[in-house]
Each structure stands twice: as structure tokens, then as C-alpha cells.
Write a protein that holds these residues in place. Structure first.
Motif, short mmCIF file in Angstrom:
data_model
loop_
_atom_site.label_atom_id
_atom_site.label_comp_id
_atom_site.label_asym_id
_atom_site.label_seq_id
_atom_site.Cartn_x
_atom_site.Cartn_y
_atom_site.Cartn_z
N ILE B 386 0.87 -1.17 0.00
CA ILE B 386 0.00 0.00 0.00
C ILE B 386 0.90 1.23 0.00
CG2 ILE B 386 -1.79 1.26 1.25
CD1 ILE B 386 -2.65 -1.43 2.46
N LEU B 387 0.80 2.00 -1.06
CA LEU B 387 1.71 3.13 -1.21
C LEU B 387 1.06 4.39 -0.62
CD1 LEU B 387 2.86 2.34 -4.84
CD2 LEU B 387 4.24 2.11 -2.77
N ALA B 388 0.79 4.34 0.66
CA ALA B 388 0.19 5.51 1.31
C ALA B 388 1.17 6.67 1.21
CB ALA B 388 -0.10 5.19 2.77
N GLY B 389 0.63 7.83 0.86
CA GLY B 389 1.51 8.97 0.58
C GLY B 389 2.03 9.62 1.84
N GLU B 390 1.25 9.61 2.90
CA GLU B 390 1.69 10.30 4.10
C GLU B 390 1.20 9.52 5.32
OE1 GLU B 390 -1.16 13.25 4.93
OE2 GLU B 390 -2.41 11.76 3.94
N SER B 391 1.86 9.74 6.43
CA SER B 391 1.52 8.94 7.60
C SER B 391 0.54 9.67 8.53
CB SER B 391 2.78 8.53 8.36
OG SER B 391 3.55 9.67 8.64
N SER B 392 -0.45 10.31 7.95
CA SER B 392 -1.43 11.03 8.76
C SER B 392 -2.35 10.05 9.47
CB SER B 392 -2.28 11.93 7.85
OG SER B 392 -3.12 11.12 7.06
N GLU B 393 -3.07 10.55 10.46
CA GLU B 393 -3.98 9.72 11.24
C GLU B 393 -5.09 9.14 10.34
OE1 GLU B 393 -3.50 8.75 14.28
OE2 GLU B 393 -5.39 7.63 14.36
N ALA B 394 -5.57 9.97 9.44
CA ALA B 394 -6.66 9.51 8.56
C ALA B 394 -6.18 8.36 7.67
CB ALA B 394 -7.16 10.67 7.71
N THR B 395 -5.01 8.54 7.10
CA THR B 395 -4.46 7.48 6.25
C THR B 395 -4.25 6.22 7.07
OG1 THR B 395 -3.20 9.25 5.23
CG2 THR B 395 -2.71 7.01 4.50
N LYS B 396 -3.72 6.43 8.25
CA LYS B 396 -3.47 5.28 9.11
C LYS B 396 -4.75 4.47 9.31
CE LYS B 396 -2.89 4.56 13.96
NZ LYS B 396 -2.41 5.14 15.22
N GLN B 397 -5.83 5.15 9.63
CA GLN B 397 -7.09 4.44 9.85
C GLN B 397 -7.48 3.61 8.62
OE1 GLN B 397 -8.34 3.74 12.52
NE2 GLN B 397 -7.07 5.19 13.67
N GLN B 398 -7.30 4.23 7.45
CA GLN B 398 -7.62 3.52 6.20
C GLN B 398 -6.75 2.27 6.05
OE1 GLN B 398 -9.86 4.39 3.95
NE2 GLN B 398 -10.50 6.35 4.80
N VAL B 399 -5.47 2.46 6.29
CA VAL B 399 -4.54 1.34 6.11
C VAL B 399 -4.82 0.24 7.14
CG1 VAL B 399 -2.11 0.64 6.16
CG2 VAL B 399 -2.75 2.80 5.07
N VAL B 400 -5.12 0.64 8.34
CA VAL B 400 -5.41 -0.34 9.38
C VAL B 400 -6.63 -1.18 8.99
CG1 VAL B 400 -6.23 -0.65 11.75
CG2 VAL B 400 -4.35 0.92 11.28
N GLN B 401 -7.68 -0.48 8.56
CA GLN B 401 -8.89 -1.21 8.19
C GLN B 401 -8.62 -2.15 7.01
OE1 GLN B 401 -11.86 1.74 7.48
NE2 GLN B 401 -11.86 2.41 9.63
#
Ligand SMILES: Cc1cc2nc3c(=O)[nH]c(=O)nc-3n(C[C@H](O)[C@H](O)[C@H](O)COP(=O)(O)OP(=O)(O)OC[C@H]3O[C@@H](n4cnc5c(N)ncnc54)[C@H](O)[C@@H]3O)c2cc1C
Lengths: 477, 465
Positions: B386-401
Motif C-alpha cells: 500500500i503506497l500511502a503517501g503520508e503517515s497522517s492519522e486519517a491514512t493510518k485508519q484507512q490502512v489499518v482497516q
């Protein structure tokens, strides 16, 4: 053994699955080795639950338990060195699942090695580990000993073909180790349990890898007038990076024994033959076979025969795989060793074995996995004479000593068992062995499972019910 | 640092000499694991020194983490405690090499590329084509359990490791296996050291089986409109008699990963655009042999690709082949360098389940608009990134789910999934080691036997071992 224990076992398994009268136990005093030890009782579980039950009873009465497949082991692994219950897996012999697409199968431990390959042959697959005993030995036994075979050279030993295990720990816990999918997260427990010689768990289910049968197989028989030429050929083939699928050597004495028995077509007047096999894609195998033949000729092979068809090939292999049987006809007792040496040291090692035979006045035949450097000197002696047995052991020790001097090992595939435990200190320090003992104790805490094996110690040793009185080897216990 | 630990550097200096101890916080940053810095790093050159260090650490209740080239320290959970970085790079000798027997023994700190160069002189090699190839040490490669493209034909380290020597958590030198190619003497303890992240012992020496260098090789590349077709090609090849050296499937979008500046340093010879697939799935397989065998491979593969609905096909050789191989080997570092919050799921399923596992994974990522890219090995190992662009809280939640659901989907298939690489800040929320494992209790027993006081790499491994 406590008669209550026998009753409990009968209640669990039914009377027909429990043997305990002395005459019934006779057969189970032996395996393929020269050792002897009698169990107090023999049981035949039909499924995993019964195995758990047996282990619980053994714990209740604190009696040793020992797993057993076909009893073809060559190091006394399946013998009840300290008495106890022998758990024979011959009734747990079902192939539970064959997954052709994913090239794996789930089997019970009592499945005979060759039966699995036969069962999947139509799909173009096979179970690659092929000990010469494959028509009798079980996959549970193969797993416990991490057995090899002639085709180990290219295909690897049993551990390279096991994905996961179901096992009952000596404490009665039923565990699943590893997974059919690769790289199971965590420690590689199947890697540890395979080859643990039945000292860590009773294996109740095995997920194995199936391997595609090669498109082309070329089997060659190279005939030599001196042993040196044959061994130099193996050295050269190895150094050139030609990896045949198999590279077996039989010396002249063994050839004559085999011919008298099997009529495989080996020339009886030569000093040694190499049985070589190359396989793979047609385009590669053909060239490969020529390269191998060229190297043989370079080292003065008198003749290089190529099997023309499957029948000729099978005959050659029959000669190889029945060699021990053939030897058995010539001598009341023989003692097979299993040392390993670096392949570069083959010529001098074979010369040394010959010298040792002369020194002790024994005929020593050699039939072995030359490509792996895995020797099987067969020492012929008469077990009825105690002195002879002692001399046989002394000569074997000298051979093993030489292997270690060459940088080798005491056993390549037969296991340590109760035969070579006293040789362990030649390879391992007390610290090495203590860590291994700790690993054993982690899973086999009271030492109830297969006591008295691998390590030269008496820890975990319960009451000794039956003296391990070998055919001729009391002095070795 | 309290007063007791203030004397640690000097005590270590007594063992290895002051020039081999680093206590300067600025320099120690290089040894940080998940933002945690050790209080000292020490570089032994002798096994006896390691024994002393471990015994000292045990007495003082200090945690030790062995480090090599420090390329894969991010794998796993953050260490529970980290006092001493045991820098293994001075333990870098070739102990023995018998080319005629195809066996070698080397100290753990020797760089893989250096070992490869030595083997190359004898036309041999080690099939350990691990990522960070130009820097990584053999000890680090083995301890981290990473795989490489050559596993298709050669298997993994467990298949060609012959023996090992290591120092346990009690400071005891122990070994298992040996140097010969076949050996069943004693327990195969070296197998459990593979991928154990140094939680059982400090690996000091490793014995390997080496292999004759491959005859000339090529790579076949073909592209497909769909994942299912690319997997169909994989299945077709594995049902045939062909025995390729490598076999991978790449997702669309891998071209982006492979066209970065970092990628061009790893693989200077660019691979033609059309072959990298654009919006298509890529199947690629390396093969080797004599000219006749090469021709056979090429012929058969082209025919199979056509039958499986390939859009186009090509054969790479020479410098392009080398580049393609390097990209396959270095997929993980490339993905990690591509975006700051890259999260890599390592999934293993049965080979026929690759398409199913990947369909589930891509669905989870796409429904959350998370960019992703995939490398799947033909043997059933999938690196879903998963090439998440930034380690923001919102992205984190998405990646976790997304990753939680992917883990579940893989478990339902009977496979395994872990998250070896992700931003440090996410490690307490992501299920780094996947769902709890049924054989965990058996792993704990092993840990206790090797390292009863849990001073080696504490907390990083499965279940926080
Ligand atoms: C003629 C002949 C040729 C041979 N050739 C080869 C060869 O080429 N290569 C080779 O490697 N070996 C060879 N052997 C040795 C032997 O056949 C192998 O070791 C074989 O794997 C043993 O299988 P088995 O079923 O007979 O096991 P057994 O002898 O019954 O048992 C072997 C060990 O496994 C344990 N065990 C068995 N089943 C289980 C289980 N379910 N759970 C836990 N422990 C268990 C036993 O306790 C024992 O320690 C040969 C033997 C003979 C007699």
C-alpha cells in the motif's frame, strides 16, 4: 509394566490393538539396525485422538512411549531402549488429501513412502524423497529421520519436502506446526521437528510437497577397473558443477553380491560402477548425459552404458535398491555405517576404508550415495561371536573417525538413535548438546518420549524394564 | 542514562577496545530501530568477545540487538528494550570454502555481495538473492528471513543452509548441522534461527551449500489484461515440464516504482515501456540452459502466453535481463523508498490462491482509495504494497482497516499474512505479525530454551517474543 496401564490401553483402543504377551513382542525387539530392545507393550492407534489417549495413559503411569513406522530404521530409533509402549502407526496409513494443482498432499504417518508416489503417478507428480527402503518405510519414519535417498542429490532430503505437521507432544498437547502455505510466520518448527528422531513428538499428520516428474530421464552405468577411477570421476563431476539427479557407487564386492541375487546386469569382473541419472527437459538432459559420460571416460571408465528404456532403467535401480538384501544373503550379520565426507575427499576415504577392512580382517562392501559424499560401508561379521561384533564396531568407529577428520559427519541419513549416541561428542561440544537437550526438554519435559536416544546421557531415564541386550552388543550399551 | 548504565561503554571497551565502542548519541542514530536508539554500540571481531558481551548484558539486564548492514531492522515490532547494538560487521571472514565440494563457511558479518564475488571466481553462487543485495550481510539476511526471486528454483535458505554457529542469550557458543551437504546428526537448530530476528541467538557463522553458476539465462515477459489471466499463465507454466529459475507477477503501476531515480541506480538499463505493462499485469519468468533448452523455453513460453491471452511478450537478455532481475530482487526497498508511508503486507497462500487473495486485497485498498502495487512470486508469496503517501492519522485508519480485512481474508484461505514493513508510528495499531498463531505456545518454549532472560532482540518477533 502396570497391568492397569495395559487395561486402560485396551479400553481405549480395543483388545486387538494392544499386544503385550512376550511372544507377541518378539518382532518388535528389532528394527533394521543391529540393536535389540523389547517394549512392554505395542499399540496400534487408528487416528489422532487415540494417539492423544495413548500419550495420556503413558503420562498417567509414567511409562516411556516410542513411535514406530515400518521399523526399517538403521540406528535403533524405533526400539524401546528403556521399555514402554511402542506406538506403531501402521493403521494410520491413509492419504487424506491430494491437491494436484498446488502440488501437495496430506498423509497420515503410516503411509508407505512409495504408496504416495504410486497414488499420484497419474497426475505426473511424485514424492521426491526416495530412501532405498521406500517400498516399506513410512512417511512418518522418513520425517522423523529426515531420510534421504539416491535422488536426494538433486531433489533434497525429506525436510525439503515437508510443509507442516500435526503432532501430539509427549505431554498430550495436540499441535499444528507450520502451514501448507510457505514461510509460516514465527520459528520454523517443522524444520526442527523433522529429523528429531521421534524424540520431540508423535507425528500424526504430514503435509508434504509433491514434485513434478521429469520429462526425460537418462540412466547411465559407468564401469571402472579401479575404485580410484570411480571416486575421481565423482570428484570431477561435482567440481564441474554438473549435478546429476543421482550418483550412486557400488564397489566390485557389492556388485557381485547384487548380481548373484538380482541379475541387474552389473559386470561382475569390475572394481566399481557408478549408477548415474540425469533428468529434466529433453534438451538439457541429453546434453547433460553426454557431459557425464565424457567425464566418466576421461577417468578411464571401461564402458558407459545408457539404459535404453524404462525396463533397463528399472533393472539397474532394482540392483541398487536391493543391495542390502543381497548382502544379507552372504553374511549372518552386517553393520552399515552412514558417515559423510566432503566430496573432494572421496578417493582417500575409500582407500582408508579398504585399509581398515584389511586391518581388522573384515570384508567391507561399499554401496553409497557418492554424489552426496554419504558413505555406506557394510561391514560383514558373524554376530554369534561376541569378539567379532566388538571388532566390527571398532572398525566402524575408525571409519567414522576418519570421516570426521575429513570434515564430515557421523550420519548422513540413518540418524543417531541408540547406535551413535556415544559418537555425538566427536562432533558436538557439551554446550552444543546441552542446548539440544534443552530443546528436547522443552517439548519432552519428563523424557517419556523415546528415551535414551541421540544424546549420550541417561536423563529422563525411567525404570529400565528391559536391558537393551543387542544381538551381540551388550558391551555397547 | 542512570549511573549503572553510564559505565556500560567502558565495560564494553574492556572487552573489545575503546575504538570499537560508540556511545555518542549522534552516531548512535544510525543504529536506531523504530526511532529507538541504543545507549551504546559495540563491534566485536571475535566470537569470544560476543560471548563476553552477552554475558555482561545478561548480568546487567541489558537488551542486545545484533545488527549487520542495518537494512532490515525495521522488520517486526519495535523493540521492548534496546541497550546495546551489537555491530557484527567486523566479523566478516570467510572461514572455509571448498569449491570442489560446493560448500562454504563464513562469518555472519560478511556482505552478501562480497561472498558472491568470491564464489563468482569459481563460477559458483549462492541463490540468496536478497534485497539490499549490495550492502546486506549474510547474517542479517538469514536472521530477517527475507526471500528472493531465485526461490522458485532453489528454495529458501532453509534448503541450502548446512549448519550454523551462534551465541545464545546465556552467552553460550553452540552449533548445529555441519559443513557437509548431507547430515542428520543432532537437531536442525539452524533452521529455527532463520527469520527469527535474532531472538534465539547471535548468529556468528553460517555454512552453506553453493551452486554452480547458471548457464546463460533469459527472462520471458508477457503482459495480461487481468490478474486472472496472469495467474493462468503461472498455472500453465507450473503444470508443464519447464523448470524456470524465477517466476513473478507484477501489478499494473509497477512501472512507476521501477522508473524512479532509486530504481535507475539499481537497474541502469531501463526496461522497454511496453514490457513494463502500463495498465496491464505482468508475468515474468527467468530461465537458463544450453542453447537448445533456451530455445525450447522461449518457444513454449510464447505459446503458453498466447493460449493464456497475453497482450504481448518479449524475451530479455544481457544488461536488460540483469536490470529486470535486480528490480525483482529489490522490490521491497524500491517500494519503501517510493512513499514515506509505504506499508508492505507479506502474504503467503497456496499457489492456486494467488488470484483470490489478491482480488480480496485490491478490493480493500481500492475501496479506500489507497494506491497499491504488487509483486507475487509463483510459489505463492505475495508482497502487497500500500503506497500511502503520508503517515497522517486519517491514512493510518484507512490502512489499518484495509490490512485487517486483508489479514482476515488470507486467514480464511488458510494462508499467512504479516506486515513486516510499515511506518513506525503505525506499529502499535497494525497487526504486524498477523492474527495470533496456533503454534505460538510452542515458539515460546523455544525462546525460553535459548534466551531465558529475553535479552536478545526483545519484543520484535511474533507475539512480542
Ligand atoms: C534396506 C534398507 C535401505 C534403506 N535405505 C535408506 C536410504 O536410502 N535412505 C535413508 O535415509 N534411509 C534408508 N534406510 C533407513 C530407514 O528405512 C529410514 O530411516 C526410514 O525413514 C525409516 O522409516 P520407518 O517407517 O521404517 O521408521 P522406523 O524405523 O519405524 O522409525 C524410525 C524413527 O522414526 C520414529 N517414528 C516413526 N514414526 C513416527 C511417528 N509417526 N511419530 C514420531 N516418530 C516416529 C521412530 O521412533 C524412530 O525413531 C534404509 C533401511 C533399510 C532396511
Amino acid at each position: 509394566m502396570d497391568s492397569h496401564a495395559i487395561n486402560d490401553l485396551k479400553k481405549l483402543l480395543g483388545a486387538d490393538a494392544v499386544l503385550h504377551r512376550p511372544e507377541e513382542l518378539l518382532l518388535y525387539e528389532y528394527d533394521g539396525s543391529v540393536e535389540v530392545a523389547r517394549p512392554n507393550c505395542v499399540v496400534f492407534p487408528r487416528h489422532t485422538k487415540e494417539v492423544v489417549g495413548i500419550v495420556q495413559i503413558a503420562n498417567r503411569y509414567q511409562i516411556p512411549m516410542i513411535g514406530r513406522g515400518a521399523g526399517t530404521g538403521l540406528s535403533g530409533g524405533a526400539l524401546a531402549r528403556q521399555g514402554g509402549v511402542l506406538v506403531v502407526f501402521s493403521r494410520m496409513n491413509r492419504i487424506l488429501e491430494i491437491d494436484v494443482e498446488n502440488q501437495c498432499a496430506v498423509v497420515q504417518p503410516g503411509v508407505v513412502n512409495a504408496d504416495l508416489s504410486v497414488a499420484v503417478a497419474q497426475t505426473g507428480l511424485h514424492f521426491a524423497p526416495d530412501p532405498s527402503s521406500q517400498k516399506a518405510s513410512t512417511i512418518g519414519g522418513n520425517v522423523s529421520e529426515n531420510s534421504g535417498g539416491p535422488h536426494t542429490l538433486a531433489y533434497g532430503v525429506t525436510t525439503n519436502h515437508v510443509h507442516s505437521l500435526e503432532a501430539v507432544l509427549p505431554t498430550g498437547e495436540l499441535v499444528r506446526l507450520g502451514s501448507p502455505a510457505l514461510d509460516s510466520p514465527g520459528y520454523d518448527l517443522p524444520g526442527l521437528f523433522v529429523g528429531s528422531e521421534g524424540t520431540l513428538a508423535l507425528v500424526t499428520e504430514i503435509t508434504v510437497k509433491l514434485t513434478r516428474l521429469p520429462e526425460t530421464v537418462k540412466t547411465l552405468l559407468a564401469i571402472f577397473d579401479t575404485v580410484d577411477d570411480a571416486t575421481e570421476t565423482v570428484v570431477d563431476i561435482t567440481a564441474r558443477g554438473i549435478t546429476p539427479a543421482a550418483c550412486e557407487m557400488l564397489d566390485g564386492w557389492t556388485i557381485r553380491a547384487v548380481e548373484a541375487y538380482v541379475h541387474a546386469g552389473f559386470p561382475v569382473d569390475c572394481a566399481a560402477v557408478l549408477l548415474l541419472e540425469v533428468d529434466g527437459l529433453r534438451e538439457a538432459a541429453e546434453q547433460h548425459a553426454e557431459e557425464v559420460a565424457d567425464v566418466c571416460r576421461l577417468h578411464h571408465a571401461r564402458e558407459v552404458r545408457v539404459a535404453r528404456d524404462a525396463r533397463e532403467r528399472d533393472l539397474l535401480w532394482k540392483g541398487r535398491k536391493n543391495a542390502f538384501g543381497a548382502v544379507g544373503r552372504l553374511s549372518p550379520t552386517y553393520y552399515v555405517q552412514d558417515g559423510v565426507i566432503p566430496r573432494t575427499k572421496l578417493p582417500q576415504t575409500l582407500r582408508r576404508i579398504n585399509e581398515i577392512g584389511e586391518k581388522y580382517g573384515f570384508e567391507i562392501g561399499n554401496i553409497f550415495h557418492a554424489g552426496d559424499g554419504n558413505l555406506h560401508p557394510i561391514i560383514l561379521f558373524d554376530a554369534r561371536e561376541e569378539k567379532q561384533f566388538q571388532r566390527a564396531v571398532a572398525s566402524a568407529d575408525e571409519i567414522i573417525g576418519f570421516c570426521i577428520e575429513m570434515g564430515g559427519s557421523i550420519t548422513g541419513e540413518h540418524g543417531v538413535g541408540m547406535e551413535k549416541d556415544r559418537l555425538m561428542p566427536l562432533l558436538f561440544t557439551e554446550d552444543d548438546m546441552n542446548l539440544m537437550r534443552r530443546v528436547r526438554d522443552a517439548y519432552n519435559p519428563v523424557g517419556l518420549l523415546n528415551p535414551g536416544k541421540i544424546f549420550p546421557d541417561t536423563k529422563g531415564c525411567g525404570e529400565i524394564h528391559v536391558r537393551p541386550l543387542p544381538v551381540a552388543g551388550a558391551s555397547r550399551a | 542514562m542512570n549511573t549503572a548504565s553510564a559505565t556500560v561503554p567502558s565495560r564494553l571497551a574492556d572487552i573489545v577496545g575503546p575504538s570499537n565502542v560508540v556511545a555518542d548519541p549522534a552516531q548512535l542514530a544510525a543504529f536506531a530501530i523504530d526511532d529507538k536508539k541504543p545507549s551504546v554500540s559495540v563491534s566485536p571481531q571475535l566470537i569470544a568477545e560476543i560471548v563476553e558481551i552477552v554475558k555482561f548484558a545478561r548480568k546487567e539486564k541489558l537488551a542486545i540487538i545484533a545488527t549487520g548492514a542495518r537494512t532490515k531492522l525495521g522488520i517486526g515490532l519495535p523493540p521492548r528494550q534496546y541497550d546495546i547494538a551489537l555491530n557484527m560487521t567486523r566479523l566478516d571472514r570467510l572461514v572455509s570454502y571448498d569449491p570442489g565440494d560446493l560448500t562454504l563457511s563464513a562469518e555472519a558479518g560478511i556482505p552478501l555481495h562480497k561472498l558472491s564475488a568470491i564464489l563468482g571466481e569459481h563460477h559458483q553462487f549462492l541463490p540468496l538473492a536478497a534485497p539490499y543485495f549490495d550492502r546486506t550481510t549474510i547474517g542479517g539476511t538469514i536472521a530477517s528471513g527475507v526471500d528472493g526471486p531465485l526461490r522458485q528454483l532453489y528454495g529458501t535458505a532453509r534448503d541450502y543452509l548446512l549448519g550454523m554457529e551462534f551465541v545464545t542469550g546465556e552467552g553460550v557458543v553452540a552449533k548445529s548441522g555441519g559443513r557437509v551437504v548431507k547430515n542428520v546428526t543432532g537437531y536442525d537448530i539452524h533452521k529455527v534461527m532463520i527469520g527469527a530476528l535474532g531472538t534465539l541467538g547471535v548468529i556468528t557463522r553460517i555454512n552453506f551449500k553453493t551452486f554452480p553458476r547458471l548457464l546463460s539465462s533469459r527472462a520471458f515477459v508477457s503482459t495480461f489484461q487481468t490478474l486472472e489471466r496472469a495467474c493462468g499463465m503461472r498455472n500453465r507454466v507450473s503444470q508443464s515440464h519447464l523448470a524456470p529459475v524465477t517466476m513473478e507477477i507484477f501489478s499494473p503501476g509497477v512501472a512507476n516504482l521501477f522508473s524512479t531515480e532509486t530504481a535507475s541506480r539499481i537497474a541502469p538499463n531501463s526496461i522497454p515501456e511496453n514490457i513494463l505493462g502500463g495498465s496491464r499485469w505482468i508475468f515474468t519468468s527467468g530461465f537458463a540452459g544450453n542453447p537448445n533448452a533456451l530455445a525450447r523455453y522461449e518457444n513454449d513460453l510464447r505459446k503458453m502466453a498466447e493460449e493464456c491471452g497475453a497482450v504481448d511478450a518479449a524475451v530479455l537478455e544481457g544488461p536488460q535481463l540483469a536490470s529486470a532481475f535486480a528490480l525483482k530482487r529489490e522490490f521491497i526497498p524500491l517500494a519503501l523508498s517510493f512513499s514515506s508511508a509505504a506499508t508492505i503486507l507479506k502474504i503467503s497462500v497456496l499457489p492456486r490462491q494467488i488470484a483470490e487473495a489478491l482480488t480480496a486485497a485490491t478490493r480493500e485498498a481500492e475501496s479506500r482509495h489507497l494506491p497499491w502495487v504488487v509483486m507475487a512470486r509463483g510459489v505463492g508469496m505475495i508482497y502487497f504494497t500500500i503506497l500511502a503517501g503520508e503517515s497522517s492519522e486519517a491514512t493510518k485508519q484507512q490502512v489499518v482497516q484495509a490490512s485487517d480485512n486483508i489479514l482476515l481474508a488470507c486467514a480464511a484461505l488458510g494462508g499467512n499474512a504479516t506486515i513486516p514493513w510499515c511506518p513506525t508510528a503505525w506499529k502499535n495499531t497494525l497487526r504486524v505479525w498477523g492474527p495470533p498463531r496456533a503454534d505460538f505456545a510452542q515458539m515460546l518454549k523455544l525462546k525460553k530454551a535459548f534466551d531465558p532472560d529475553a535479552i536478545l532482540s526483545p519484543g520484535r518477533f511474533v507475539g512480542g517474543i
